[in-house]
Design a protein around this motif. Sequence first.
Motif, PDB file in Angstrom:
ATOM      1  N   GLN A   1      -1.375  -4.990   1.244  1.00 56.48           N
ATOM      2  CA  GLN A   1      -0.788  -6.332   1.172  1.00 56.48           C
ATOM      3  C   GLN A   1       0.547  -6.436   1.903  1.00 56.48           C
ATOM      4  OE1 GLN A   1      -1.377  -8.598  -2.634  1.00 56.48           O
ATOM      5  NE2 GLN A   1      -1.968  -6.539  -3.350  1.00 56.48           N
ATOM      6  N   LEU A   2       1.270  -5.325   1.981  1.00 56.94           N
ATOM      7  CA  LEU A   2       2.530  -5.342   2.733  1.00 56.94           C
ATOM      8  C   LEU A   2       2.267  -5.343   4.240  1.00 56.94           C
ATOM      9  CD1 LEU A   2       4.655  -2.937   0.520  1.00 56.94           C
ATOM     10  CD2 LEU A   2       4.862  -5.436   0.697  1.00 56.94           C
ATOM     11  N   ILE A   3       1.236  -4.602   4.666  1.00 55.35           N
ATOM     12  CA  ILE A   3       0.902  -4.537   6.097  1.00 55.35           C
ATOM     13  C   ILE A   3       0.158  -5.787   6.544  1.00 55.35           C
ATOM     14  CG2 ILE A   3      -0.517  -3.313   7.807  1.00 55.35           C
ATOM     15  CD1 ILE A   3       0.134  -0.728   6.261  1.00 55.35           C
ATOM     16  N   GLU A   4      -0.752  -6.250   5.714  1.00 55.57           N
ATOM     17  CA  GLU A   4      -1.610  -7.398   6.053  1.00 55.57           C
ATOM     18  C   GLU A   4      -1.570  -8.409   4.907  1.00 55.57           C
ATOM     19  OE1 GLU A   4      -3.879  -9.501   8.569  1.00 55.57           O
ATOM     20  OE2 GLU A   4      -3.329  -7.449   9.066  1.00 55.57           O
ATOM     21  N   PRO A   5      -0.507  -9.221   4.831  1.00 56.01           N
ATOM     22  CA  PRO A   5      -0.397 -10.183   3.722  1.00 56.01           C
ATOM     23  C   PRO A   5      -1.562 -11.180   3.720  1.00 56.01           C
ATOM     24  CG  PRO A   5       1.657 -10.062   4.970  1.00 56.01           C
ATOM     25  CD  PRO A   5       0.624  -9.293   5.737  1.00 56.01           C
ATOM     26  N   MET A   6      -1.936 -11.601   2.527  1.00 54.46           N
ATOM     27  CA  MET A   6      -3.028 -12.552   2.378  1.00 54.46           C
ATOM     28  C   MET A   6      -2.581 -13.929   2.862  1.00 54.46           C
ATOM     29  SD  MET A   6      -5.194 -13.826  -1.021  1.00 54.46           S
ATOM     30  CE  MET A   6      -4.259 -12.785  -2.061  1.00 54.46           C
ATOM     31  N   PRO A   7      -3.339 -14.530   3.786  1.00 55.49           N
ATOM     32  CA  PRO A   7      -3.022 -15.903   4.170  1.00 55.49           C
ATOM     33  C   PRO A   7      -3.398 -16.838   3.018  1.00 55.49           C
ATOM     34  CG  PRO A   7      -4.897 -15.066   5.434  1.00 55.49           C
ATOM     35  CD  PRO A   7      -4.442 -13.974   4.535  1.00 55.49           C
TER      36      PRO A   7
END
Length: 136
Positions: free
Chosen positions: A97-103
């Motif tokens: 979630q830190l690398i690829e936050p949820m849109p």
Amino acid sequence: MKTSHIRLLKLGAIQTLFMAVYHFFIPFQFNWGEFLLEGTATINWSLYALNNYFSFNLLIVALFLLYCLIIKKEQLHTLKILTSIIILFWCFSAIYQLIEPMPLPVYLEWLGYLLPGLAIINIGIFIIPLKALVKS
């Protein structure tokens, strides 16, 4: 194991259990069905299936940890393994979630802070008793 460690593990297991149950409802919360294409039946099915498989697996691991904490307290090796599995899940969740936050839509932007924060809090909750389990 100290009572405080058992309480932390129970708290973490319950939070993990709630996260598993919550994931069963995510497709409805975000109206996934509205965004699926008619010509992609297998992909549509897979999207829901993977979400449900994930939710079910997380639910079962959390339930087994709670079972061992309440009924089979003396099985420290099992507690150590289940706690390790769950802490690895929370570590993966936080990093992802830190690398690829949820849109997220504007009305749910608060989840972008809550979910990674919850993952980090649960790492802290599980790491203290896990250290004690490893030492024993």
